[in-house]
Design an enzyme around this catalytic site. Structure first.
Site, PDB file in Angstrom:
ATOM      1  N   HIS A 151     -57.203  -1.749  -8.620  1.00  0.00           N
ATOM      2  CA  HIS A 151     -58.006  -1.756  -9.855  1.00  0.00           C
ATOM      3  C   HIS A 151     -59.329  -1.007  -9.567  1.00  0.00           C
ATOM      4  O   HIS A 151     -60.411  -1.612  -9.569  1.00  0.00           O
ATOM      5  CB  HIS A 151     -58.264  -3.201 -10.291  1.00  0.00           C
ATOM      6  CG  HIS A 151     -58.659  -3.351 -11.722  1.00  0.00           C
ATOM      7  ND1 HIS A 151     -58.853  -2.266 -12.570  1.00  0.00           N
ATOM      8  CD2 HIS A 151     -58.927  -4.465 -12.468  1.00  0.00           C
ATOM      9  CE1 HIS A 151     -59.197  -2.716 -13.760  1.00  0.00           C
ATOM     10  NE2 HIS A 151     -59.249  -4.026 -13.727  1.00  0.00           N
TER      11      HIS A 151
ATOM     12  N   CYS B 186     -64.011 -10.438 -12.669  1.00  0.00           N
ATOM     13  CA  CYS B 186     -63.564  -9.252 -13.400  1.00  0.00           C
ATOM     14  C   CYS B 186     -63.147  -9.562 -14.836  1.00  0.00           C
ATOM     15  O   CYS B 186     -62.950  -8.629 -15.629  1.00  0.00           O
ATOM     16  CB  CYS B 186     -62.433  -8.568 -12.646  1.00  0.00           C
ATOM     17  SG  CYS B 186     -61.061  -9.675 -12.250  1.00  0.00           S
TER      18      CYS B 186
END
Length: 316
Positions: A141, A276
């Site tokens: 990511h 996140c």
């Protein structure tokens, strides 16, 4: 901005699949450029660096932050973005990824893809002749972590030498934190229960990167040791998208891997708490810590916009 022009030429046309593929100067430059773009936005100054350009956004996983930040970012930069649902593309009916890649390359200036399989992103990049940006895979990511590094810089100034402790599943976010942290000289510790440790190949690659910058990578099951004197405490959900059926089993195993008030006391007083998102309060993080004074979680969320705008402006 002379340095901007020089490095711009080296990044133009590149893919962003993994932060491991970028050197320290390039990552620092993307961050510097992101801060510059954020300042321009806050001051209301136009910065239409991608006028006339179009980004295709392939989504095979749902998203709030990724879609809105990329689409808004392209608008700010003077370009446009197309939402392409994986189920609505011919890919959803079995068209080979290589055919989709070659076709979309004729229409678009870049593609952002958010999907499950990392191998699919690699194949898309292999056959496309426009930049491919990894918006998330089950392995990595990178865009999230660029925003995380930018946020830590805003609050701490220097990244080099900071201790970042990730508490929980050694997943795609943990992998990219190791790559990104290693490149900028941070000390990254991943605290995960047995069976949920990060990918060993990524640990090895990030460890080699860290040796070059004075940073380090540590993997442990001891979350208290990881949190001790940390500058940044980071966590993610116990069950990511696509793992919902495993939740009860994961809850049993990851149940103690929580950022709470007791763990916060082990870290430095001015520790930054990161997540996140989306967050599950009461599971991987308590409400009091999520909403507490050390939390910079929504700064991170905002910085997805600015960090990704830097990536778009430099690569497309």
């Amino acid at each position: 901005m002379v340095s901007v022009l020089n490095l711009n030429s080296s990044l133009k046309g590149r893919d962003l699949i993994s932060l491991h593929d970028y050197n320290t100067d390039e990552i620092n430059f993307i961050l510097e450029f992101a801060h510059w773009l954020k300042k321009k936005k806050k001051q209301g100054e136009p910065h239409e660096l991608l006028k006339g350009k179009t980004l295709g956004m392939i989504f095979q996983k749902n998203s709030t932050r990724t879609r809105v930040s990329f689409e808004t970012g392209m608008y700010h930069l003077g370009g446009s973005a197309l939402f392409l649902s994986g189920s609505e593309l011919q890919m959803g009916r079995g068209e080979p990824i290589r055919d989709t890649a070659r076709t979309l390359s004729r229409y678009l200036d870049g593609i952002m893809i958010r999907t499950f399989s990392h191998e699919d992103v690699l194949e898309l990049a292999k056959y496309a002749d426009i930049p491919i940006i990894n918006g998330l895979t089950d392995l990595l990511h990178p865009c999230q972590v660029l925003a995380d590094l930018m946020t830590a810089q805003e609050h701490k100034g220097e990244l080099k030498g900071l201790k970042l402790a990730f508490i929980g599943d050694g997943n795609n976010v943990a992998h990219s934190l190791m790559f990104g942290g290693a490149k900028v000289g941070m000390h990254v510790t991943i605290a995960s229960p047995p069976g949920y440790e990060p990918n060993q190949e990524i640990v090895a690659l990030a460890t080699e990167d860290a040796k070059k910058t004075g940073g380090s990578i540590t993997v442990t099951s001891d979350l208290k040791a990881a949190a001790q004197d940390a500058d940044v405490l980071y966590t993610d959900v116990w069950a990511s998208m696509g793992q919902e059926e495993e939740f009860e089993e994961r809850k049993k195993i990851l149940g103690t891997y929580q950022i709470n008030g007791d763990l916060l006391k082990l870290a430095k007083k001015d520790v930054l708490v990161m997540h996140c998102l989306p967050a599950h309060r009461g599971e991987e993080i308590t409400e009091e810590v999520f909403e507490g004074p050390n939390s910079v979680i929504f700064d991170e969320a905002e910085n997805r916009l600015h960090a990704q705008k830097a990536v778009l402006a430099l690569l497309l």
